[in-house]
Design an enzyme around this catalytic site. Structure first.
Site, short mmCIF file in Angstrom:
data_model
loop_
_atom_site.label_atom_id
_atom_site.label_comp_id
_atom_site.label_asym_id
_atom_site.label_seq_id
_atom_site.Cartn_x
_atom_site.Cartn_y
_atom_site.Cartn_z
N ARG A 31 13.00 104.54 57.31
CA ARG A 31 14.11 103.69 56.86
C ARG A 31 15.34 103.90 57.75
NH1 ARG A 31 12.29 101.20 52.43
NH2 ARG A 31 10.70 102.31 51.24
N ASP A 32 15.99 102.77 58.07
CA ASP A 32 17.21 102.81 58.87
C ASP A 32 18.32 103.49 58.07
OD1 ASP A 32 18.31 100.85 61.48
OD2 ASP A 32 19.78 101.86 60.19
N ASN A 89 15.73 94.62 69.75
CA ASN A 89 16.85 94.39 70.66
C ASN A 89 16.56 95.03 72.01
OD1 ASN A 89 18.36 93.17 68.56
ND2 ASN A 89 19.01 95.18 67.81
N VAL A 98 19.84 102.68 70.55
CA VAL A 98 18.91 103.80 70.71
C VAL A 98 17.85 103.35 71.72
CG1 VAL A 98 17.27 105.34 69.60
CG2 VAL A 98 19.33 104.61 68.36
N HIS A 102 12.05 100.05 69.35
CA HIS A 102 11.82 100.05 67.90
C HIS A 102 11.89 98.63 67.39
CE1 HIS A 102 16.04 100.83 68.89
NE2 HIS A 102 16.35 100.09 67.85
N HIS A 104 12.84 96.38 64.26
CA HIS A 104 13.54 96.36 63.00
C HIS A 104 12.74 95.46 62.06
CE1 HIS A 104 17.61 97.84 64.41
NE2 HIS A 104 17.12 97.43 65.57
P1 5GP Z 1 19.41 99.26 67.83
O1 5GP Z 1 20.90 99.00 67.68
O2 5GP Z 1 19.14 100.20 68.98
O3 5GP Z 1 18.57 98.03 67.88
O4 5GP Z 1 18.98 99.99 66.49
C1 5GP Z 1 19.20 101.34 66.27
C2 5GP Z 1 19.12 101.58 64.79
O5 5GP Z 1 18.98 102.97 64.55
C3 5GP Z 1 20.37 101.13 64.03
O6 5GP Z 1 20.02 100.13 63.07
C4 5GP Z 1 20.88 102.41 63.38
O7 5GP Z 1 21.41 102.20 62.09
C5 5GP Z 1 19.65 103.29 63.36
N1 5GP Z 1 19.91 104.71 63.41
C6 5GP Z 1 20.82 105.35 64.21
N2 5GP Z 1 20.76 106.68 64.01
C7 5GP Z 1 19.81 106.90 63.05
C8 5GP Z 1 19.29 108.07 62.42
O8 5GP Z 1 19.69 109.21 62.71
N3 5GP Z 1 18.32 107.90 61.49
C9 5GP Z 1 17.84 106.66 61.15
N4 5GP Z 1 16.89 106.61 60.21
N5 5GP Z 1 18.31 105.53 61.73
C10 5GP Z 1 19.26 105.64 62.68
#
Ligand code: 5GP
Ligand code: ZN
Length: 116
Positions: A31-32, A89, A98, A102, A104
């Site tokens: 989970r996010d 993304n 990140v 991944h 979503h």
């Molecule tokens: P991006 O912006 O790279 O597409 O998505 C990265 C996602 O990782 C974001 O939705 C963010 O909320 C999530 N995220 C960042 N740090 C953590 C973490 O430590 N644990 C979890 N479970 N999600 C994280």
């Protein structure tokens, strides 16, 4: 390959806790921490791949496994039939923060289109 400074590699390794909802030998889903929908799950390969731009032919099975995991989680969460969104993304303009690929998986509410 494990990147020592990669957040998701640390989650895969169990060094940072996460609420894991699905895992197999190739991918894990958790989970996010900052959910954008009632269900917001991230599905990641165990192997470190920074962005879509880094994908190679040999990664095709792993990318397929990300989607198969999304299907399983959507069924478990109860919105497989009603609908959900799966999005990945790539780089800064799309908001990637990140750099370990991944999916979503977002569900549990009506999702507007186009996304921002
Ligand atoms: P991006 O912006 O790279 O597409 O998505 C990265 C996602 O990782 C974001 O939705 C963010 O909320 C999530 N995220 C960042 N740090 C953590 C973490 O430590 N644990 C979890 N479970 N999600 C994280
Ligand atoms: Zn990584």
């Amino acid at each position: 390959m494990t990147e020592s400074d990669c957040l998701f590699c640390k989650i895969v390794a169990g060094e940072i806790p996460a609420d894991i909802v699905f895992e197999n030998d190739d991918v894990i889903a958790f989970r996010d921490v900052n959910p954008q929908a009632p269900t917001h799950v991230l599905i990641v390969p165990r192997r470190h791949i920074p962005t879509i731009n880094d994908l190679e032919e040999s990664d095709a099975r792993t990318v397929g496994n990300l989607y198969l995991a999304a299907k399983e989680v959507a069924a478990d969460e109860g919105f497989a039939a009603s609908g959900y969104r799966v999005v990945m993304n790539c780089n800064a303009a799309a908001g990637q923060t990140v750099f370990h690929i991944h999916l979503h998986l977002l569900g549990g509410r009506i999702l507007g289109w186009p996304p921002g």
